[in-house]
Design a protein around this motif. Structure first.
Motif, PDB file in Angstrom:
ATOM      1  N   VAL A 171      16.147   7.887  -4.251  1.00 55.40           N
ATOM      2  CA  VAL A 171      15.041   7.179  -3.607  1.00 55.40           C
ATOM      3  C   VAL A 171      14.001   6.797  -4.650  1.00 55.40           C
ATOM      4  CG1 VAL A 171      13.182   7.334  -1.902  1.00 55.40           C
ATOM      5  CG2 VAL A 171      15.372   8.482  -1.476  1.00 55.40           C
ATOM      6  N   GLU A 172      13.569   5.557  -4.595  1.00 54.72           N
ATOM      7  CA  GLU A 172      12.361   5.127  -5.310  1.00 54.72           C
ATOM      8  C   GLU A 172      11.301   4.891  -4.247  1.00 54.72           C
ATOM      9  OE1 GLU A 172      12.874   2.218  -8.675  1.00 54.72           O
ATOM     10  OE2 GLU A 172      14.836   2.001  -7.717  1.00 54.72           O
ATOM     11  N   GLU A 173      10.219   5.647  -4.310  1.00 55.19           N
ATOM     12  CA  GLU A 173       9.184   5.523  -3.288  1.00 55.19           C
ATOM     13  C   GLU A 173       7.881   5.034  -3.901  1.00 55.19           C
ATOM     14  OE1 GLU A 173       8.680   9.382  -1.514  1.00 55.19           O
ATOM     15  OE2 GLU A 173       7.391  10.080  -3.135  1.00 55.19           O
ATOM     16  N   PHE A 174       7.160   4.240  -3.107  1.00 59.79           N
ATOM     17  CA  PHE A 174       5.880   3.664  -3.508  1.00 59.79           C
ATOM     18  C   PHE A 174       4.902   3.876  -2.358  1.00 59.79           C
ATOM     19  CE2 PHE A 174       9.450   1.339  -5.182  1.00 59.79           C
ATOM     20  CZ  PHE A 174       9.193   1.241  -6.540  1.00 59.79           C
ATOM     21  N   PHE A 175       3.684   4.284  -2.669  1.00 62.13           N
ATOM     22  CA  PHE A 175       2.717   4.543  -1.598  1.00 62.13           C
ATOM     23  C   PHE A 175       1.310   4.218  -2.082  1.00 62.13           C
ATOM     24  CE2 PHE A 175       3.866   8.350  -3.883  1.00 62.13           C
ATOM     25  CZ  PHE A 175       2.666   8.942  -4.225  1.00 62.13           C
ATOM     26  N   ASP A 176       0.491   3.761  -1.134  1.00 69.80           N
ATOM     27  CA  ASP A 176      -0.881   3.360  -1.416  1.00 69.80           C
ATOM     28  C   ASP A 176      -1.833   4.530  -1.251  1.00 69.80           C
ATOM     29  OD1 ASP A 176      -0.077   0.703  -1.746  1.00 69.80           O
ATOM     30  OD2 ASP A 176      -0.353   0.255   0.388  1.00 69.80           O
ATOM     31  N   GLU A 177      -2.826   4.574  -2.107  1.00 70.56           N
ATOM     32  CA  GLU A 177      -3.971   5.461  -1.923  1.00 70.56           C
ATOM     33  C   GLU A 177      -5.216   4.596  -1.921  1.00 70.56           C
ATOM     34  OE1 GLU A 177      -6.045   8.665  -4.714  1.00 70.56           O
ATOM     35  OE2 GLU A 177      -4.231   9.476  -3.777  1.00 70.56           O
ATOM     36  N   VAL A 178      -5.932   4.589  -0.799  1.00 77.92           N
ATOM     37  CA  VAL A 178      -7.096   3.726  -0.647  1.00 77.92           C
ATOM     38  C   VAL A 178      -8.319   4.407  -1.254  1.00 77.92           C
ATOM     39  CG1 VAL A 178      -8.563   2.485   0.988  1.00 77.92           C
ATOM     40  CG2 VAL A 178      -6.118   2.743   1.462  1.00 77.92           C
ATOM     41  N   GLN A 179      -8.964   3.709  -2.178  1.00 78.13           N
ATOM     42  CA  GLN A 179     -10.150   4.242  -2.842  1.00 78.13           C
ATOM     43  C   GLN A 179     -11.390   4.083  -1.948  1.00 78.13           C
ATOM     44  OE1 GLN A 179      -9.405   5.679  -6.101  1.00 78.13           O
ATOM     45  NE2 GLN A 179      -7.482   5.287  -5.011  1.00 78.13           N
ATOM     46  N   ASP A 180     -12.468   4.747  -2.340  1.00 86.21           N
ATOM     47  CA  ASP A 180     -13.694   4.683  -1.553  1.00 86.21           C
ATOM     48  C   ASP A 180     -14.238   3.264  -1.421  1.00 86.21           C
ATOM     49  OD1 ASP A 180     -13.600   7.396  -1.172  1.00 86.21           O
ATOM     50  OD2 ASP A 180     -14.960   7.867  -2.834  1.00 86.21           O
ATOM     51  N   ASP A 181     -13.974   2.408  -2.428  1.00 87.56           N
ATOM     52  CA  ASP A 181     -14.459   1.032  -2.372  1.00 87.56           C
ATOM     53  C   ASP A 181     -13.483   0.094  -1.677  1.00 87.56           C
ATOM     54  OD1 ASP A 181     -12.435   0.822  -4.216  1.00 87.56           O
ATOM     55  OD2 ASP A 181     -13.697   0.085  -5.868  1.00 87.56           O
ATOM     56  N   GLY A 182     -12.373   0.650  -1.129  1.00 87.27           N
ATOM     57  CA  GLY A 182     -11.418  -0.155  -0.395  1.00 87.27           C
ATOM     58  C   GLY A 182     -10.235  -0.644  -1.195  1.00 87.27           C
ATOM     59  N   GLN A 183     -10.258  -0.469  -2.517  1.00 96.04           N
ATOM     60  CA  GLN A 183      -9.129  -0.912  -3.328  1.00 96.04           C
ATOM     61  C   GLN A 183      -7.928   0.006  -3.114  1.00 96.04           C
ATOM     62  OE1 GLN A 183      -9.734  -0.925  -7.579  1.00 96.04           O
ATOM     63  NE2 GLN A 183      -7.944  -2.185  -7.970  1.00 96.04           N
ATOM     64  N   GLN A 242      -5.255   3.840   9.913  1.00 93.85           N
ATOM     65  CA  GLN A 242      -6.052   4.267   8.775  1.00 93.85           C
ATOM     66  C   GLN A 242      -6.764   3.072   8.151  1.00 93.85           C
ATOM     67  OE1 GLN A 242      -4.048   6.748   5.927  1.00 93.85           O
ATOM     68  NE2 GLN A 242      -3.038   7.988   7.483  1.00 93.85           N
ATOM     69  N   VAL A 243      -7.844   3.335   7.463  1.00 96.58           N
ATOM     70  CA  VAL A 243      -8.636   2.279   6.836  1.00 96.58           C
ATOM     71  C   VAL A 243      -7.765   1.490   5.860  1.00 96.58           C
ATOM     72  CG1 VAL A 243     -10.617   1.772   5.374  1.00 96.58           C
ATOM     73  CG2 VAL A 243     -10.763   3.590   7.104  1.00 96.58           C
ATOM     74  N   ASP A 244      -7.764   0.161   6.015  1.00 97.54           N
ATOM     75  CA  ASP A 244      -7.034  -0.768   5.152  1.00 97.54           C
ATOM     76  C   ASP A 244      -5.520  -0.643   5.260  1.00 97.54           C
ATOM     77  OD1 ASP A 244      -9.345  -2.061   4.067  1.00 97.54           O
ATOM     78  OD2 ASP A 244      -9.645  -0.337   2.760  1.00 97.54           O
TER      79      ASP A 244
END
Length: 262
Positions: free
Chosen positions: A57-69, A209-211
């Motif tokens: 498996v190659e997995e990719f996941f987002d982590e949303v920063q406090d400024d929304g990035q 979740q936000v964004d």
């Protein structure tokens, strides 16, 4: 020491994919299009019928920063399964560097970065072991849905609707593309349209979740009849490592849940 205990405890969830398809209690029978239901059942039946198998498996996941990035991270995982009671997993990447052993009696997680390992007595089947780890350590195991004896039940437990999107490609593999909705998240799965109905891709969108961060897993290098030695599933501690305890969620639930939710 407490930090190392926490890291080893959470590595169980990380090894099997740290995001769950649980999205709230099931209120009514799901409305799944017949074609989507057909191919999800076909994949589930095919996986359930395998005695031994392995995949990467190659997995990719987002982590949303406090400024929304959104910042994207990735890991690589390799899982080997021998039904009914053996699993070996290896992972490495931005947030993972562990080995996972289940031999039918115990689970051992070896954190290669921290040079620590923890061993826990668990039930004697894959299903019971995964449920036990969830109950005691609050693990959330997306990829573990592929390991259960009845994958269809696990995938549809919280589904509200399901649709058949069409025949699309993952790399060079032509796949049946299905889309499902739950209360807290949406998810899509691509199932190989060839003779082996294996999953090739999974995408989860956390719509509440936000964004709306996403998790993506590309699932490849399937071997549906590997020769797996019993020694593969037994942990032998190397020199220079320390044994620590699993962190029981009931002993310190706030810390565990806070870290797991990041």
């Amino acid at each position: 020491m407490r930090r190392r205990m926490l890291a080893v405890g959470l590595a169980v969830a990380a090894m099997l994919g740290g995001i769950a398809l649980a999205g709230g209690s099931q209120q009514q029978a799901p409305k799944i299009e017949p074609k989507a239901d057909q191919y999800l059942k076909a994949m589930s039946s095919y996986l359930a019928g395998l005695k031994t198998y392995s995949f990467q498996v190659e997995e990719f996941f987002d982590e949303v920063q406090d400024d929304g990035q959104k910042i994207q991270f990735s890991n690589q995982r390799h899982l080997s399964v021998s039904r009914p009671n053996k699993i070996f997993g290896e992972d490495e990447g931005d947030t993972a560097n562990s080995l996972f052993y289940y031999d039918g009696n115990t689970v051992t997680v070896f954190d290669r970065g921290q040079k620590t390992y923890a061993t826990e007595k668990v039930p004697g089947t894959i299903d019971a072991m995964l449920d036990d780890l969830h109950d005691r350590f609050d693990t959330h195991q997306t990829l573990a849905d592929f390991l259960f004896a009845d994958p269809y039940k696990m995938f549809t437990e919280h589904v509200q609707t399901g649709t058949y999107v069409g025949l699309h490609h993952v790399g060079k593999a032509k796949c049946h593309h299905l889309a499902f909705r739950q209360r807290l998240l949406d998810w899509q799965i691509w199932i190989d349209a060839g003779n082996q109905a294996v999953p090739r891709k999974l995408v989860i969108t956390f719509k509440r979740q936000v964004d709306q961060p996403q998790y993506t897993a590309l699932i490849h290098r399937w071997d549906v009849n590997p020769k797996l030695s019993d020694d593969l599933f037994k942990f032998q501690p190397p020199a220079g490592v320390s044994k620590v305890d699993f962190l029981n969620r009931h002993a310190e639930p706030k810390s565990l849940k806070t870290a797991a939710g990041k």
